[in-house]
Scaffold this motif. Sequence first.
Motif, PDB file in Angstrom:
ATOM      1  N   LEU A  94       0.875  -1.288  -0.048  1.00  0.00           N
ATOM      2  CA  LEU A  94      -0.022   0.013   0.103  1.00  0.00           C
ATOM      3  C   LEU A  94       0.886   1.338   0.064  1.00  0.00           C
ATOM      4  O   LEU A  94       0.498   2.294  -0.730  1.00  0.00           O
ATOM      5  CB  LEU A  94      -0.897  -0.105   1.368  1.00  0.00           C
ATOM      6  CG  LEU A  94      -1.749  -1.256   1.309  1.00  0.00           C
ATOM      7  CD1 LEU A  94      -2.769  -0.968   2.595  1.00  0.00           C
ATOM      8  CD2 LEU A  94      -2.672  -1.384  -0.188  1.00  0.00           C
ATOM      9  N   SER A 133     -16.461  -0.143   4.065  1.00  0.00           N
ATOM     10  CA  SER A 133     -16.493  -1.007   2.968  1.00  0.00           C
ATOM     11  C   SER A 133     -17.281   0.018   1.969  1.00  0.00           C
ATOM     12  O   SER A 133     -16.519   0.045   0.618  1.00  0.00           O
ATOM     13  CB  SER A 133     -17.751  -2.085   2.902  1.00  0.00           C
ATOM     14  OG  SER A 133     -17.171  -3.179   3.743  1.00  0.00           O
ATOM     15  N   ALA A 135     -15.970   2.792   0.797  1.00  0.00           N
ATOM     16  CA  ALA A 135     -15.007   3.752   0.970  1.00  0.00           C
ATOM     17  C   ALA A 135     -14.999   4.942   0.160  1.00  0.00           C
ATOM     18  O   ALA A 135     -14.188   5.776   0.572  1.00  0.00           O
ATOM     19  CB  ALA A 135     -13.627   2.920   0.253  1.00  0.00           C
ATOM     20  N   THR A 159      -3.649   0.142  10.579  1.00  0.00           N
ATOM     21  CA  THR A 159      -2.561  -0.541  10.711  1.00  0.00           C
ATOM     22  C   THR A 159      -1.055   0.306  10.830  1.00  0.00           C
ATOM     23  O   THR A 159      -0.961   1.137   9.817  1.00  0.00           O
ATOM     24  CB  THR A 159      -2.406  -1.613   9.669  1.00  0.00           C
ATOM     25  OG1 THR A 159      -3.708  -2.636   9.451  1.00  0.00           O
ATOM     26  CG2 THR A 159      -1.278  -2.483   9.931  1.00  0.00           C
ATOM     27  N   MET A 237      -7.644   2.208  -4.837  1.00  0.00           N
ATOM     28  CA  MET A 237      -8.160   1.103  -5.098  1.00  0.00           C
ATOM     29  C   MET A 237      -7.077   0.394  -5.765  1.00  0.00           C
ATOM     30  O   MET A 237      -7.237  -0.863  -5.723  1.00  0.00           O
ATOM     31  CB  MET A 237      -9.215   1.247  -6.086  1.00  0.00           C
ATOM     32  CG  MET A 237     -10.601   1.904  -5.664  1.00  0.00           C
ATOM     33  SD  MET A 237     -11.343   0.823  -4.470  1.00  0.00           S
ATOM     34  CE  MET A 237     -11.343   1.380  -3.057  1.00  0.00           C
ATOM     35  N   ARG A 244      -4.642  -6.860  -1.599  1.00  0.00           N
ATOM     36  CA  ARG A 244      -5.184  -8.109  -1.599  1.00  0.00           C
ATOM     37  C   ARG A 244      -4.287  -9.130  -1.740  1.00  0.00           C
ATOM     38  O   ARG A 244      -4.452 -10.297  -1.037  1.00  0.00           O
ATOM     39  CB  ARG A 244      -6.403  -8.001  -2.254  1.00  0.00           C
ATOM     40  CG  ARG A 244      -7.461  -6.896  -1.712  1.00  0.00           C
ATOM     41  CD  ARG A 244      -8.555  -6.483  -2.629  1.00  0.00           C
ATOM     42  NE  ARG A 244      -9.390  -5.525  -1.868  1.00  0.00           N
ATOM     43  CZ  ARG A 244     -10.112  -4.578  -2.455  1.00  0.00           C
ATOM     44  NH1 ARG A 244     -10.378  -4.590  -3.670  1.00  0.00           N
ATOM     45  NH2 ARG A 244     -10.787  -3.581  -1.778  1.00  0.00           N
ATOM     46  N   GLY A 365     -10.672  -5.013   2.361  1.00  0.00           N
ATOM     47  CA  GLY A 365     -11.873  -5.421   1.670  1.00  0.00           C
ATOM     48  C   GLY A 365     -12.527  -6.696   2.334  1.00  0.00           C
ATOM     49  O   GLY A 365     -11.822  -7.765   2.249  1.00  0.00           O
ATOM     50  N   ILE A 369     -17.028  -7.944   0.218  1.00  0.00           N
ATOM     51  CA  ILE A 369     -16.622  -6.816  -1.100  1.00  0.00           C
ATOM     52  C   ILE A 369     -15.858  -7.651  -2.025  1.00  0.00           C
ATOM     53  O   ILE A 369     -15.937  -7.469  -3.166  1.00  0.00           O
ATOM     54  CB  ILE A 369     -15.600  -5.778  -0.230  1.00  0.00           C
ATOM     55  CG1 ILE A 369     -16.733  -4.821   0.568  1.00  0.00           C
ATOM     56  CG2 ILE A 369     -14.794  -5.041  -1.481  1.00  0.00           C
ATOM     57  CD1 ILE A 369     -17.277  -3.829  -0.299  1.00  0.00           C
ATOM     58  N   ARG A 376     -18.398  -8.203 -10.197  1.00  0.00           N
ATOM     59  CA  ARG A 376     -18.208  -7.110 -11.234  1.00  0.00           C
ATOM     60  C   ARG A 376     -17.256  -7.392 -12.224  1.00  0.00           C
ATOM     61  O   ARG A 376     -17.497  -7.027 -13.487  1.00  0.00           O
ATOM     62  CB  ARG A 376     -17.791  -5.809 -10.696  1.00  0.00           C
ATOM     63  CG  ARG A 376     -18.936  -5.079 -10.011  1.00  0.00           C
ATOM     64  CD  ARG A 376     -18.426  -3.919  -8.978  1.00  0.00           C
ATOM     65  NE  ARG A 376     -19.335  -3.287  -8.458  1.00  0.00           N
ATOM     66  CZ  ARG A 376     -19.392  -2.270  -7.626  1.00  0.00           C
ATOM     67  NH1 ARG A 376     -18.274  -1.442  -7.609  1.00  0.00           N
ATOM     68  NH2 ARG A 376     -20.366  -1.815  -6.918  1.00  0.00           N
TER      69      ARG A 376
HETATM   70  N1  CAA Z   1      -9.282  -1.528  -8.892  1.00  0.00           N
HETATM   71  C1  CAA Z   1      -9.191  -0.148  -9.655  1.00  0.00           C
HETATM   72  N2  CAA Z   1     -10.280   0.723  -9.649  1.00  0.00           N
HETATM   73  C2  CAA Z   1     -11.618   0.463  -8.990  1.00  0.00           C
HETATM   74  C3  CAA Z   1     -11.581  -0.745  -8.345  1.00  0.00           C
HETATM   75  C4  CAA Z   1     -10.629  -1.674  -8.345  1.00  0.00           C
HETATM   76  N3  CAA Z   1     -10.564  -2.875  -7.579  1.00  0.00           N
HETATM   77  N4  CAA Z   1     -12.879  -0.764  -7.735  1.00  0.00           N
HETATM   78  C5  CAA Z   1     -13.428   0.276  -8.040  1.00  0.00           C
HETATM   79  N5  CAA Z   1     -12.695   1.005  -8.818  1.00  0.00           N
HETATM   80  C6  CAA Z   1     -12.930   2.495  -9.279  1.00  0.00           C
HETATM   81  C7  CAA Z   1     -14.035   2.250 -10.346  1.00  0.00           C
HETATM   82  O1  CAA Z   1     -13.543   2.025 -11.631  1.00  0.00           O
HETATM   83  C8  CAA Z   1     -14.814   3.722 -10.110  1.00  0.00           C
HETATM   84  O2  CAA Z   1     -13.992   4.562 -10.819  1.00  0.00           O
HETATM   85  P1  CAA Z   1     -14.398   5.550 -12.145  1.00  0.00           P
HETATM   86  O3  CAA Z   1     -15.727   6.196 -11.726  1.00  0.00           O
HETATM   87  O4  CAA Z   1     -13.275   6.628 -12.297  1.00  0.00           O
HETATM   88  O5  CAA Z   1     -14.311   4.762 -13.428  1.00  0.00           O
HETATM   89  C9  CAA Z   1     -14.461   4.009  -8.798  1.00  0.00           C
HETATM   90  O6  CAA Z   1     -13.226   3.146  -8.394  1.00  0.00           O
HETATM   91  C10 CAA Z   1     -15.670   4.068  -7.746  1.00  0.00           C
HETATM   92  O7  CAA Z   1     -16.079   2.682  -8.055  1.00  0.00           O
HETATM   93  P2  CAA Z   1     -17.498   2.203  -7.937  1.00  0.00           P
HETATM   94  O8  CAA Z   1     -18.419   3.150  -8.773  1.00  0.00           O
HETATM   95  O9  CAA Z   1     -17.682   0.852  -8.475  1.00  0.00           O
HETATM   96  O10 CAA Z   1     -17.899   2.654  -6.469  1.00  0.00           O
HETATM   97  P3  CAA Z   1     -18.921   1.661  -5.476  1.00  0.00           P
HETATM   98  O11 CAA Z   1     -18.851   2.603  -4.227  1.00  0.00           O
HETATM   99  O12 CAA Z   1     -19.981   1.022  -5.983  1.00  0.00           O
HETATM  100  O13 CAA Z   1     -17.833   0.478  -4.880  1.00  0.00           O
HETATM  101  C11 CAA Z   1     -16.048  -0.458  -3.951  1.00  0.00           C
HETATM  102  C12 CAA Z   1     -16.575   0.668  -4.594  1.00  0.00           C
HETATM  103  C13 CAA Z   1     -15.385  -1.587  -4.834  1.00  0.00           C
HETATM  104  C14 CAA Z   1     -16.941  -1.072  -2.858  1.00  0.00           C
HETATM  105  C15 CAA Z   1     -14.860  -0.017  -3.059  1.00  0.00           C
HETATM  106  O14 CAA Z   1     -15.314   1.084  -2.096  1.00  0.00           O
HETATM  107  C16 CAA Z   1     -13.887  -0.941  -2.119  1.00  0.00           C
HETATM  108  O15 CAA Z   1     -13.325  -1.649  -2.631  1.00  0.00           O
HETATM  109  N6  CAA Z   1     -14.418  -0.947  -0.727  1.00  0.00           N
HETATM  110  C17 CAA Z   1     -13.690  -1.871   0.064  1.00  0.00           C
HETATM  111  C18 CAA Z   1     -12.363  -0.835   0.865  1.00  0.00           C
HETATM  112  C19 CAA Z   1     -11.346  -1.431   1.245  1.00  0.00           C
HETATM  113  O16 CAA Z   1     -10.930  -2.591   0.850  1.00  0.00           O
HETATM  114  N7  CAA Z   1     -10.890  -0.932   2.400  1.00  0.00           N
HETATM  115  C20 CAA Z   1      -9.710  -1.686   3.033  1.00  0.00           C
HETATM  116  C21 CAA Z   1      -9.311  -0.372   3.976  1.00  0.00           C
HETATM  117  S1  CAA Z   1      -7.242  -0.398   4.042  1.00  0.00           S
HETATM  118  C22 CAA Z   1      -6.947  -1.678   5.120  1.00  0.00           C
HETATM  119  O17 CAA Z   1      -7.557  -2.598   5.492  1.00  0.00           O
HETATM  120  C23 CAA Z   1      -5.455  -1.478   5.319  1.00  0.00           C
HETATM  121  C24 CAA Z   1      -4.962  -1.993   6.198  1.00  0.00           C
HETATM  122  O18 CAA Z   1      -4.779  -1.202   7.570  1.00  0.00           O
HETATM  123  C25 CAA Z   1      -4.800  -3.507   6.531  1.00  0.00           C
END
Ligand code: CAA
Length: 383
Positions: A94, A133, A135, A159, A237, A244, A365, A369, A376
């Motif tokens: 990250l 989730s 985000a 973290t 993302m 992941r 995620g 998620i 998708r």
């Molecule tokens: N890779 C690249 N781009 C992505 C993506 C991916 N996996 N997923 C979404 N995007 C992009 C989309 O293409 C879109 O971009 P554009 O509009 O510019 O084309 C934008 O992101 C928004 O996507 P959506 O319209 O699909 O948004 P959504 O709200 O419907 O869904 C989601 C988004 C996939 C749910 C996202 O919010 C998500 O992944 N949520 C989980 C968050 C997460 O993983 N958090 C982890 C916290 S960090 C952590 O845990 C670290 C630690 O300390 C251990």
Amino acid sequence: MFTLQLSETHEMIRDTARQFARDEVAPSSIERDKNGEFPTEIIKKLGELGFLGMMVSPEWGGSGLDALSYVLAMEEISAVDASVGVILSVNNSLICWSLETFGTDAQKEKWLRPLAVGQIHGAFCLSEPEAGSDATSQHTLAEKVDGGWSLNGTKNWITNGTTASTYLVMAQTNRELRHRGISCFIIERNTPGFEPGLKEDKLGIRSSDTCSIGLTNVFVPDDQVLGDVGQGFKIAMESLNGGRIGIAAQALGIAKGSFDAALLYSTQRKAFGKPISDLQAIQLKLAEMATRLEAARVLVYRAANLKDQHRNYIMAAAQAKLLASQAAVQNALEAIQVHGGYGYVREYLVERYLRDAKITEIYEGTSEIQHIVIAREILKAVS
Ligand code: CAA
């Protein structure tokens, strides 16, 4: 078609990580888990071995290795202590990846280089009290001021939050643009108004530190925006796609550690006049555990392999994390069952495997998620 061939370099990295885990990580793991103690010395030594910036180019002080090398190291370290695994994963996937991919040369010189050699480590600040989730729903606000930005808000579940020196922080720079109005800021720990909170008292990975962070009128100069203004969600993302794979490898390590412990115990523990591994009830469990482990390993290595080939690995990373985290939880549960009462006490490692495994179904995620991401990608391919 995916075929896996470990090179001599890969085998060397795996063996180095395995030996380091056995000699340097294992002896203090029970105590550190009990006391919630950060593995400062271990992280320093891993930095010296080049494990904190494994995929960073040597130009910036990194080891210049591939993603497969990284998952091999993650698997071996996490098989012994998943807390150390997550610290490595966040720094490699990250922080270093984001800085190397989106940073300017000046940013790389100032922050990536010390992060890649493990002089310091970093933290990634995306989640908020009301944006886990979901985000895109960022409430932390960055307002434009003379020469930079003023940030206000709260970040959650960070973290390395209390121990990091460098933080990547997502904040809204333009609410109307929603996720396209989120930007990524590089913030140093001692910045006025930037306040890591108390360490969370967690179920598992207790030796890694997790906290909330308050931001009150935190001034961040313009040259500490990572990438373009409005590119923050993309950075988050895309780095999480690689993250992941790291967490999948951490889960794989827990699944392996659980299996190894169950196998060893079953050959040593006697019941009904013979080792319990002679009992079919135990053999069924060992067979299930080994199969789950191998299935997870194939998906994790495959995701790393796709990343190394610069092919789309979004779905592969999500599938690897989904399956490996299930394997970690299931193998840890079965390892406890094989140990019977001994599995339920802290003296034996296996109860920690279960406590550590659960988070792999939640962070970077949730499994729910990952299902969304996979579905998708499937639908995108047929539309
Ligand atoms: N890779 C690249 N781009 C992505 C993506 C991916 N996996 N997923 C979404 N995007 C992009 C989309 O293409 C879109 O971009 P554009 O509009 O510019 O084309 C934008 O992101 C928004 O996507 P959506 O319209 O699909 O948004 P959504 O709200 O419907 O869904 C989601 C988004 C996939 C749910 C996202 O919010 C998500 O992944 N949520 C989980 C968050 C997460 O993983 N958090 C982890 C916290 S960090 C952590 O845990 C670290 C630690 O300390 C251990």
